[in-house]
Design an enzyme around this catalytic site. Structure first.
Site, PDB file in Angstrom:
ATOM      1  N   GLU A 155      24.491  46.797   1.825  1.00  0.00           N
ATOM      2  CA  GLU A 155      25.160  45.536   2.156  1.00  0.00           C
ATOM      3  C   GLU A 155      26.473  45.419   1.383  1.00  0.00           C
ATOM      4  O   GLU A 155      26.553  45.776   0.205  1.00  0.00           O
ATOM      5  CB  GLU A 155      24.273  44.349   1.796  1.00  0.00           C
ATOM      6  CG  GLU A 155      24.940  42.998   2.055  1.00  0.00           C
ATOM      7  CD  GLU A 155      24.068  41.808   1.694  1.00  0.00           C
ATOM      8  OE1 GLU A 155      24.323  40.705   2.223  1.00  0.00           O
ATOM      9  OE2 GLU A 155      23.145  41.976   0.873  1.00  0.00           O
ATOM     10  N   ARG A 188      27.249  23.947  -0.342  1.00  0.00           N
ATOM     11  CA  ARG A 188      26.178  24.385  -1.233  1.00  0.00           C
ATOM     12  C   ARG A 188      26.493  24.055  -2.687  1.00  0.00           C
ATOM     13  O   ARG A 188      25.587  23.830  -3.489  1.00  0.00           O
ATOM     14  CB  ARG A 188      25.931  25.885  -1.053  1.00  0.00           C
ATOM     15  CG  ARG A 188      25.396  26.227   0.325  1.00  0.00           C
ATOM     16  CD  ARG A 188      24.729  27.580   0.357  1.00  0.00           C
ATOM     17  NE  ARG A 188      25.681  28.674   0.454  1.00  0.00           N
ATOM     18  CZ  ARG A 188      25.326  29.955   0.594  1.00  0.00           C
ATOM     19  NH1 ARG A 188      24.053  30.289   0.641  1.00  0.00           N
ATOM     20  NH2 ARG A 188      26.229  30.902   0.698  1.00  0.00           N
ATOM     21  N   HIS A 208      28.841  32.786  -5.784  1.00  0.00           N
ATOM     22  CA  HIS A 208      28.940  31.452  -5.192  1.00  0.00           C
ATOM     23  C   HIS A 208      29.905  30.550  -5.956  1.00  0.00           C
ATOM     24  O   HIS A 208      30.211  29.452  -5.507  1.00  0.00           O
ATOM     25  CB  HIS A 208      27.563  30.778  -5.161  1.00  0.00           C
ATOM     26  CG  HIS A 208      26.626  31.384  -4.159  1.00  0.00           C
ATOM     27  ND1 HIS A 208      25.531  32.137  -4.512  1.00  0.00           N
ATOM     28  CD2 HIS A 208      26.631  31.360  -2.798  1.00  0.00           C
ATOM     29  CE1 HIS A 208      24.903  32.536  -3.425  1.00  0.00           C
ATOM     30  NE2 HIS A 208      25.544  32.087  -2.371  1.00  0.00           N
ATOM     31  N   HIS A 242      20.048  43.579  -1.845  1.00  0.00           N
ATOM     32  CA  HIS A 242      20.984  42.484  -1.626  1.00  0.00           C
ATOM     33  C   HIS A 242      22.223  42.708  -2.485  1.00  0.00           C
ATOM     34  O   HIS A 242      22.128  42.852  -3.714  1.00  0.00           O
ATOM     35  CB  HIS A 242      20.331  41.156  -2.004  1.00  0.00           C
ATOM     36  CG  HIS A 242      21.288  40.012  -2.086  1.00  0.00           C
ATOM     37  ND1 HIS A 242      21.749  39.507  -3.292  1.00  0.00           N
ATOM     38  CD2 HIS A 242      21.898  39.287  -1.125  1.00  0.00           C
ATOM     39  CE1 HIS A 242      22.580  38.510  -3.057  1.00  0.00           C
ATOM     40  NE2 HIS A 242      22.690  38.356  -1.751  1.00  0.00           N
ATOM     41  N   ASP A 296      21.473  35.349   8.363  1.00  0.00           N
ATOM     42  CA  ASP A 296      20.970  35.074   7.014  1.00  0.00           C
ATOM     43  C   ASP A 296      20.629  33.590   6.934  1.00  0.00           C
ATOM     44  O   ASP A 296      21.514  32.732   7.013  1.00  0.00           O
ATOM     45  CB  ASP A 296      22.039  35.431   5.980  1.00  0.00           C
ATOM     46  CG  ASP A 296      21.561  35.273   4.554  1.00  0.00           C
ATOM     47  OD1 ASP A 296      20.452  34.739   4.336  1.00  0.00           O
ATOM     48  OD2 ASP A 296      22.301  35.669   3.633  1.00  0.00           O
ATOM     49  N   GLU A 345      16.792  36.890   8.555  1.00  0.00           N
ATOM     50  CA  GLU A 345      16.634  37.149   7.122  1.00  0.00           C
ATOM     51  C   GLU A 345      16.308  35.891   6.320  1.00  0.00           C
ATOM     52  O   GLU A 345      16.902  34.842   6.515  1.00  0.00           O
ATOM     53  CB  GLU A 345      17.932  37.773   6.587  1.00  0.00           C
ATOM     54  CG  GLU A 345      17.932  38.027   5.090  1.00  0.00           C
ATOM     55  CD  GLU A 345      19.179  38.772   4.636  1.00  0.00           C
ATOM     56  OE1 GLU A 345      19.696  38.460   3.555  1.00  0.00           O
ATOM     57  OE2 GLU A 345      19.642  39.665   5.387  1.00  0.00           O
ATOM     58  N   ASP A 401      17.482  42.159  -5.081  1.00  0.00           N
ATOM     59  CA  ASP A 401      18.777  42.177  -5.757  1.00  0.00           C
ATOM     60  C   ASP A 401      18.548  42.805  -7.130  1.00  0.00           C
ATOM     61  O   ASP A 401      17.781  42.284  -7.942  1.00  0.00           O
ATOM     62  CB  ASP A 401      19.330  40.758  -5.903  1.00  0.00           C
ATOM     63  CG  ASP A 401      20.762  40.741  -6.426  1.00  0.00           C
ATOM     64  OD1 ASP A 401      20.987  41.291  -7.532  1.00  0.00           O
ATOM     65  OD2 ASP A 401      21.644  40.185  -5.760  1.00  0.00           O
ATOM     66  N   GLU A 436      15.462  38.814  -1.265  1.00  0.00           N
ATOM     67  CA  GLU A 436      16.626  38.568  -2.129  1.00  0.00           C
ATOM     68  C   GLU A 436      16.256  37.748  -3.363  1.00  0.00           C
ATOM     69  O   GLU A 436      16.754  37.998  -4.452  1.00  0.00           O
ATOM     70  CB  GLU A 436      17.697  37.850  -1.311  1.00  0.00           C
ATOM     71  CG  GLU A 436      18.886  37.340  -2.101  1.00  0.00           C
ATOM     72  CD  GLU A 436      19.856  36.576  -1.223  1.00  0.00           C
ATOM     73  OE1 GLU A 436      20.626  35.780  -1.772  1.00  0.00           O
ATOM     74  OE2 GLU A 436      19.862  36.790   0.010  1.00  0.00           O
TER      75      GLU A 436
END
Length: 392
Positions: free
Chosen positions: A338, A48, A22, A318, A214, A240, A291, A268
């Site tokens: 993924e 975000r 991110h 994840h 998601d 999700e 994850d 996740e």
């Protein structure tokens, strides 16, 4: 040959991309009006990063053995995680045999129980655990997937997470997972726009390509239920992480509420066998999505997977790049994986943790053979500037 002991552990940090995916520049799809738990506040709705999703940064763990072999791994945790590793966890690692991974995990977990259990502490434990597996693979000159019992499939197939499932289909992926953009605070208008986006993508990809949403912990039960039923006509495969991770009761009800042919997935932001036991025993979901860099590492993921396998629940980790690939290729209840589309416009395939890792494999036509290089098969990019904020 005698087994080396662990001489030293180091915790490094970096900013910008890497395991903290991110932590991107402006204009990246991953930060463009995606529904979040903070979207109830208009000032935090568009980005975000505005509420601090990228504040931690990447944590890099290096572990050096007495024979000079170095294993490493990356996760999210930044300076906070580095402090935990250097000032607390190191005592349980240095001086141990490189094979004693179960014992080291156990001591790290129970020593941090009074302030840990989930979150950054488990990220740090996960990073150490992954570095230990990387180290052991390099000492034994074996890939991690061989340490885990060997491959059950020669090739992985992937779905893509990103803003352009239509392009993902052209690249050979089996499905595309969209970020939900509008949450309950945007009311019926936001819900309508979510459905418009889904309808647009369904028209582009045709009837058989998987489409998923998601929801990143952003919804409440009534909104998630309404979204699921109204999305049914567009062939939504799964919905999700709709609710906050601790709302096991809400997830159990949501799974009862959704259309029969739609899957509920989550996990996740869950951690350890105990958290996933709750999801499984309460029948919260059809697929769990741990994850490996956050749930407790490979050591804990094996236990989580065994719990799920006993209940016939799929384990689709994840993201997490090579750290999940080596696991997925060894498990029958992980039939696909993924891939996070980390190009800013989700229009091309780039390594998931770029620029941090060298030799990081990427899918070709939606598929990949996990390399047989020792350890996890990647190297830390020497051109990436790291810092060691808490050296001892």
């Amino acid at each position: 040959m005698s087994m080396p002991t662990i001489r030293h552990i180091r915790a490094l940090t970096i900013r910008g991309g890497g395991a903290d995916y991110h932590d991107q520049g402006s204009g990246h799809w991953i930060d463009d009006h995606i529904a979040t738990p903070m979207a109830r506040y208009p000032e935090y709705r568009q980005s975000r990063q505005s509420f601090g999703i990228n504040v931690l940064g990447t944590l890099v763990i290096e572990i050096e053995a007495s024979d000079g072999t170095v294993g490493f791994a990356v996760t999210t945790g930044g300076e906070i995680g580095a402090f935990i590793v250097e000032r607390h966890l190191a005592r349980f690692i240095e001086g141990q045999l490189a094979t004693d991974i179960e014992k080291m995990w156990d001591q790290m977990y129970y020593a941090t129980l009074y302030y840990g259990r989930k979150g950054v502490v488990l990220n740090a434990i996960s990073g150490v655990d992954l570095a230990l597996w990387d180290l052991l693979g390099k000492i034994r000159q074996e890939p991690v997937h061989q340490l885990l019992g060997g491959k059950v499939r020669e090739e992985l197939q992937f779905y893509a997470t990103g803003a352009r499932p239509d392009l993902a289909k052209e690249m050979g992926f089996i499905g595309g997972k969209l970020p939900l953009q509008h949450g309950p605070a945007e009311q019926e208008d936001g819900l309508h726009r979510n459905l418009e986006k889904l309808a647009e993508m369904r028209s582009r990809v045709g009837p058989d390509f998987w489409l998923m949403y998601d929801c990143w912990m952003s919804l409440d039960l009534p909104y998630a239920t309404k979204l699921a039923h109204r999305a049914q006509e567009f062939g939504l495969k799964w919905i999700e992480e709709c609710l906050p991770p601790d709302d096991y009761w809400g997830y159990a009800q949501l799974r009862r509420n959704v259309p029969r042919d739609m899957l509920v997935t989550t996990g996740e932001h869950e951690a350890t066998r105990w958290g996933f036991r709750m999801l499984l025993e309460m029948e919260c979901c059809d697929i769990i999505q741990p994850d490996v860099g956050w749930c407790g590492g490979i050591t804990e993921l094996l236990k989580i997977s065994a719990l799920a396998d006993a209940r016939g629940v799929l384990v689709i980790p994840h993201g997490s790049s090579v750290y999940s690939y080596h696991f997925v290729t060894t498990r029958h209840n992980s039939p696909f994986a993924e891939f996070l589309m980390m190009a800013p416009d989700a229009d091309r395939i780039v390594p998931m943790f770029a620029p941090l890792l060298l030799d990081e494999p990427v899918p070709a036509n939606g598929r990949m053979k996990v390399p047989d290089t020792p350890g996890f098969g990647v190297r830390l990019n020497p051109d990436v500037r790291t810092q060691r904020p808490y050296s001892r």
